[in-house]
Write a protein that holds these residues in place. Structure first.
Motif, PDB file in Angstrom:
ATOM      1  N   ASP A   1       0.800  -1.218   0.000  1.00  0.00           N
ATOM      2  CA  ASP A   1       0.000   0.000   0.000  1.00  0.00           C
ATOM      3  C   ASP A   1       0.837   1.274   0.000  1.00  0.00           C
ATOM      4  O   ASP A   1       0.294   2.365   0.221  1.00  0.00           O
ATOM      5  N   SER A   2       2.141   1.141  -0.245  1.00  0.00           N
ATOM      6  CA  SER A   2       3.015   2.312  -0.302  1.00  0.00           C
ATOM      7  C   SER A   2       4.324   1.917  -0.961  1.00  0.00           C
ATOM      8  O   SER A   2       4.670   0.729  -1.006  1.00  0.00           O
ATOM      9  N   PRO A   3       5.074   2.904  -1.447  1.00  0.00           N
ATOM     10  CA  PRO A   3       6.399   2.594  -1.995  1.00  0.00           C
ATOM     11  C   PRO A   3       7.311   1.923  -0.956  1.00  0.00           C
ATOM     12  O   PRO A   3       8.093   1.039  -1.292  1.00  0.00           O
ATOM     13  N   GLU A   4       7.182   2.334   0.308  1.00  0.00           N
ATOM     14  CA  GLU A   4       8.005   1.742   1.360  1.00  0.00           C
ATOM     15  C   GLU A   4       7.696   0.257   1.538  1.00  0.00           C
ATOM     16  O   GLU A   4       8.606  -0.545   1.776  1.00  0.00           O
ATOM     17  N   GLU A   5       6.438  -0.112   1.407  1.00  0.00           N
ATOM     18  CA  GLU A   5       6.074  -1.530   1.513  1.00  0.00           C
ATOM     19  C   GLU A   5       6.581  -2.309   0.294  1.00  0.00           C
ATOM     20  O   GLU A   5       6.995  -3.455   0.424  1.00  0.00           O
ATOM     21  N   THR A   6       6.568  -1.681  -0.876  1.00  0.00           N
ATOM     22  CA  THR A   6       7.135  -2.316  -2.071  1.00  0.00           C
ATOM     23  C   THR A   6       8.631  -2.537  -1.866  1.00  0.00           C
ATOM     24  O   THR A   6       9.167  -3.601  -2.189  1.00  0.00           O
ATOM     25  N   GLU A   7       9.313  -1.548  -1.303  1.00  0.00           N
ATOM     26  CA  GLU A   7      10.733  -1.693  -1.000  1.00  0.00           C
ATOM     27  C   GLU A   7      10.977  -2.831  -0.017  1.00  0.00           C
ATOM     28  O   GLU A   7      11.962  -3.574  -0.139  1.00  0.00           O
ATOM     29  N   ALA A   8      10.101  -2.993   0.960  1.00  0.00           N
ATOM     30  CA  ALA A   8      10.265  -4.059   1.951  1.00  0.00           C
ATOM     31  C   ALA A   8      10.151  -5.447   1.312  1.00  0.00           C
ATOM     32  O   ALA A   8      10.873  -6.372   1.685  1.00  0.00           O
ATOM     33  N   VAL A   9       9.250  -5.599   0.347  1.00  0.00           N
ATOM     34  CA  VAL A   9       9.133  -6.873  -0.368  1.00  0.00           C
ATOM     35  C   VAL A   9      10.440  -7.165  -1.100  1.00  0.00           C
ATOM     36  O   VAL A   9      10.974  -8.276  -1.048  1.00  0.00           O
ATOM     37  N   ALA A  10      10.975  -6.164  -1.776  1.00  0.00           N
ATOM     38  CA  ALA A  10      12.229  -6.338  -2.518  1.00  0.00           C
ATOM     39  C   ALA A  10      13.392  -6.629  -1.570  1.00  0.00           C
ATOM     40  O   ALA A  10      14.267  -7.438  -1.894  1.00  0.00           O
ATOM     41  N   ALA A  11      13.407  -6.001  -0.418  1.00  0.00           N
ATOM     42  CA  ALA A  11      14.461  -6.271   0.566  1.00  0.00           C
ATOM     43  C   ALA A  11      14.411  -7.726   1.013  1.00  0.00           C
ATOM     44  O   ALA A  11      15.456  -8.372   1.186  1.00  0.00           O
ATOM     45  N   SER A  12      13.219  -8.265   1.166  1.00  0.00           N
ATOM     46  CA  SER A  12      13.080  -9.679   1.528  1.00  0.00           C
ATOM     47  C   SER A  12      13.635 -10.584   0.433  1.00  0.00           C
ATOM     48  O   SER A  12      14.290 -11.582   0.716  1.00  0.00           O
ATOM     49  N   LEU A  13      13.378 -10.226  -0.813  1.00  0.00           N
ATOM     50  CA  LEU A  13      13.934 -10.994  -1.924  1.00  0.00           C
ATOM     51  C   LEU A  13      15.457 -10.906  -1.912  1.00  0.00           C
ATOM     52  O   LEU A  13      16.152 -11.912  -2.107  1.00  0.00           O
ATOM     53  N   ALA A  14      16.003  -9.738  -1.664  1.00  0.00           N
ATOM     54  CA  ALA A  14      17.462  -9.566  -1.636  1.00  0.00           C
ATOM     55  C   ALA A  14      18.100 -10.440  -0.561  1.00  0.00           C
ATOM     56  O   ALA A  14      19.204 -10.958  -0.759  1.00  0.00           O
ATOM     57  N   ARG A  15      17.415 -10.626   0.561  1.00  0.00           N
ATOM     58  CA  ARG A  15      17.961 -11.487   1.623  1.00  0.00           C
ATOM     59  C   ARG A  15      18.123 -12.927   1.135  1.00  0.00           C
ATOM     60  O   ARG A  15      19.045 -13.621   1.551  1.00  0.00           O
ATOM     61  N   LEU A  16      17.242 -13.355   0.241  1.00  0.00           N
ATOM     62  CA  LEU A  16      17.394 -14.694  -0.337  1.00  0.00           C
ATOM     63  C   LEU A  16      18.648 -14.760  -1.210  1.00  0.00           C
ATOM     64  O   LEU A  16      19.335 -15.777  -1.239  1.00  0.00           O
ATOM     65  N   PHE A  17      18.946 -13.686  -1.921  1.00  0.00           N
ATOM     66  CA  PHE A  17      20.167 -13.644  -2.731  1.00  0.00           C
ATOM     67  C   PHE A  17      21.404 -13.614  -1.835  1.00  0.00           C
ATOM     68  O   PHE A  17      22.407 -14.243  -2.143  1.00  0.00           O
ATOM     69  N   GLU A  18      21.334 -12.898  -0.730  1.00  0.00           N
ATOM     70  CA  GLU A  18      22.468 -12.842   0.196  1.00  0.00           C
ATOM     71  C   GLU A  18      22.760 -14.206   0.792  1.00  0.00           C
ATOM     72  O   GLU A  18      23.894 -14.523   1.099  1.00  0.00           O
ATOM     73  N   ALA A  19      21.741 -15.012   0.956  1.00  0.00           N
ATOM     74  CA  ALA A  19      21.904 -16.340   1.537  1.00  0.00           C
ATOM     75  C   ALA A  19      22.446 -17.336   0.522  1.00  0.00           C
ATOM     76  O   ALA A  19      22.548 -18.523   0.808  1.00  0.00           O
ATOM     77  N   ASP A  20      22.800 -16.855  -0.679  1.00  0.00           N
ATOM     78  CA  ASP A  20      23.289 -17.722  -1.754  1.00  0.00           C
ATOM     79  C   ASP A  20      22.326 -18.865  -2.030  1.00  0.00           C
ATOM     80  O   ASP A  20      22.725 -20.006  -2.203  1.00  0.00           O
ATOM     81  N   GLY A  21      21.067 -18.511  -2.047  1.00  0.00           N
ATOM     82  CA  GLY A  21      20.042 -19.497  -2.359  1.00  0.00           C
ATOM     83  C   GLY A  21      20.095 -19.904  -3.818  1.00  0.00           C
ATOM     84  O   GLY A  21      20.950 -19.441  -4.578  1.00  0.00           O
ATOM     85  N   PRO A  22      19.174 -20.727  -4.230  1.00  0.00           N
ATOM     86  CA  PRO A  22      19.203 -21.260  -5.595  1.00  0.00           C
ATOM     87  C   PRO A  22      18.576 -20.336  -6.638  1.00  0.00           C
ATOM     88  O   PRO A  22      18.247 -20.783  -7.727  1.00  0.00           O
ATOM     89  N   LEU A  23      18.413 -19.065  -6.322  1.00  0.00           N
ATOM     90  CA  LEU A  23      17.765 -18.153  -7.261  1.00  0.00           C
ATOM     91  C   LEU A  23      18.710 -17.744  -8.383  1.00  0.00           C
ATOM     92  O   LEU A  23      19.896 -17.500  -8.150  1.00  0.00           O
ATOM     93  N   PRO A  24      18.181 -17.637  -9.603  1.00  0.00           N
ATOM     94  CA  PRO A  24      19.018 -17.165 -10.710  1.00  0.00           C
ATOM     95  C   PRO A  24      19.373 -15.694 -10.514  1.00  0.00           C
ATOM     96  O   PRO A  24      18.598 -14.930  -9.930  1.00  0.00           O
ATOM     97  N   PRO A  25      20.538 -15.251 -11.028  1.00  0.00           N
ATOM     98  CA  PRO A  25      21.010 -13.892 -10.767  1.00  0.00           C
ATOM     99  C   PRO A  25      20.417 -12.827 -11.681  1.00  0.00           C
ATOM    100  O   PRO A  25      21.026 -11.778 -11.887  1.00  0.00           O
ATOM    101  N   PHE A  26      19.241 -13.064 -12.217  1.00  0.00           N
ATOM    102  CA  PHE A  26      18.584 -12.083 -13.078  1.00  0.00           C
ATOM    103  C   PHE A  26      17.158 -11.899 -12.584  1.00  0.00           C
ATOM    104  O   PHE A  26      16.402 -12.873 -12.462  1.00  0.00           O
TER     105      PHE A  26
END
Length: 160
Positions: free
Chosen positions: A17-42
């Protein structure tokens, strides 16, 4: 916002419901990348003008490349955010790309194996996207001006 402490699995649809909440969703996704999960780098971002794609990148960068000023690379086509001890983060904007020549003259292929790529306006380059990628679709919701539906999935997953 849809309750979300971490994005633990994809596919997933969330509402913000706000740009800040959209940023929070993306931050959660970034944490998965930091954990070297199986996500593709694109990360392929889709959505209309003003829907929050750059806000999404800003949230991702707040975790993956903290302290970096994130601006839309509409005229530069790509911004690079260096990180300490991690692969670089590349932020593409394909809004002005109109041909294969435009895309490849910027050295697009050279970036794909060098770091994490977040790419806005992927609807303009469907022929050039990696087969395996995280796909993020951001849509405006008609019931509220700031409400967004964000759908995340890994392309090549049968559910996506």
């Amino acid at each position: 916002m849809t309750p979300l402490s971490e994005i633990s699995s994809l596919p997933r649809s969330l509402f913000t419901d706000s740009p800040e909440e959209t940023e929070a969703v993306a931050a959660s996704l970034a944490r998965l990348f930091e954990a070297d999960g199986p996500l593709p780098p694109f990360v392929a971002l889709y959505g209309d003008l003003g829907v929050g794609k750059t806000a999404f990148v800003r949230g991702f960068a707040s975790v993956y490349a903290p302290g970096r000023l994130v601006r839309s690379p509409t005229f530069a086509l790509v911004n690079e955010y260096r990180t300490a001890g991690k692969r670089p983060l590349f932020h593409f904007d394909m809004y002005r790309i109109t041909s294969d020549d435009d895309l490849y003259s910027m050295g697009y292929d050279d970036y794909l194996d060098r770091g994490i790529c977040l790419c806005e306006w992927c609807e303009n380059i469907p022929y050039a996207l990696p087969e395996k990628r995280v796909q993020v679709v951001i849509e405006k919701c008609p019931e509220a001006a700031d409400r967004r539906k964000i759908t995340l999935c890994v392309k090549e997953d049968p559910i996506c």
